[in-house]
Write a protein that holds these residues in place. Structure first.
Motif, short mmCIF file in Angstrom:
data_model
loop_
_atom_site.label_atom_id
_atom_site.label_comp_id
_atom_site.label_asym_id
_atom_site.label_seq_id
_atom_site.Cartn_x
_atom_site.Cartn_y
_atom_site.Cartn_z
N THR A 14 0.82 -1.21 0.00
CA THR A 14 0.00 0.00 0.00
C THR A 14 0.86 1.26 0.00
OG1 THR A 14 -0.17 0.28 2.39
CG2 THR A 14 -1.78 -1.21 1.34
N GLU A 16 0.35 3.83 1.87
CA GLU A 16 0.56 4.23 3.27
C GLU A 16 1.74 3.50 3.89
OE1 GLU A 16 -2.38 3.43 1.88
OE2 GLU A 16 -3.26 5.45 1.86
N GLU A 17 1.87 2.20 3.61
CA GLU A 17 3.01 1.43 4.13
C GLU A 17 4.33 1.96 3.55
OE1 GLU A 17 1.53 -3.13 4.79
OE2 GLU A 17 1.56 -2.39 2.71
N TYR A 19 4.88 4.98 2.37
CA TYR A 19 5.13 6.30 2.93
C TYR A 19 5.77 6.18 4.32
CZ TYR A 19 4.26 10.61 5.43
OH TYR A 19 4.41 11.73 6.21
N ARG A 20 5.22 5.34 5.16
CA ARG A 20 5.76 5.17 6.52
C ARG A 20 7.18 4.62 6.50
NH1 ARG A 20 0.71 2.86 7.28
NH2 ARG A 20 -0.79 4.45 7.79
N GLU A 118 1.59 14.37 6.90
CA GLU A 118 0.71 13.54 6.09
C GLU A 118 -0.39 14.33 5.40
OE1 GLU A 118 -0.57 9.70 7.49
OE2 GLU A 118 1.13 9.61 8.87
N THR A 123 -4.87 12.39 -1.58
CA THR A 123 -5.84 11.37 -1.18
C THR A 123 -6.53 10.83 -2.42
OG1 THR A 123 -7.53 13.04 -0.83
CG2 THR A 123 -6.25 12.38 1.10
#
Length: 138
Positions: A14, A16-17, A19-20, A118, A123
């Motif tokens: 993903t 989000e993963e 990005y983190r 963030e 989005t």
């Protein structure tokens, strides 16, 4: 965190993963280029950089962080997953031109990675359906 690599990043599915994994929490490096700014400006104008940049964009299909549903509309940036310093340019560090340490991003994603904000991330639009704003009408 240790050395970030494309091989590890590509195992994360993903956005989000990813990005983190890349997030620096406001730590850009020990120092910025300051008076040595000419070094990175010369580097980013070099034919070597332009060739690798094109290769990375092709590898990532022009997607933000290489995630398929994150098409980049507009300018594509190439992010060094491991922040570079003037001595990396002077010494010709492997971090500079090795695609294993590079990923495509948008400007907002790049800034969010560096500054931990963030709210800068794009989005994904909400998928709309008929009468979704009036749930009692079906």
């Amino acid at each position: 965190m240790g050395i970030r690599t494309y091989s590890e990043l590509s195992n994360l599915k993903t956005f989000e993963e990813r990005y983190r994994y890349l997030q620096l929490d406001g730590v850009i490096g020990k120092e910025t280029f300051g008076f040595d700014r000419f070094l990175n400006q010369d580097f980013y104008r070099s034919q070597e950089w332009k060739r690798i940049r094109d290769l990375v964009i092709t590898r990532d299909n022009g997607y933000d962080l290489g995630v398929e549903d994150r098409i980049v509309y507009g300018k594509i940036f190439i992010h060094h997953m491991n922040p570079i310093l003037p001595e990396d340019i002077v010494s010709g560090s492997d971090f500079l031109l090795n695609p294993e340490y590079l990923i495509t991003t948008t400007l907002n994603t790049h800034n969010a990675i560096h500054y931990g904000d963030e709210s800068l991330l794009m989005t994904v639009p909400v998928e709309r359906s008929r009468n979704d704003t009036c749930p009692w009408r079906k």
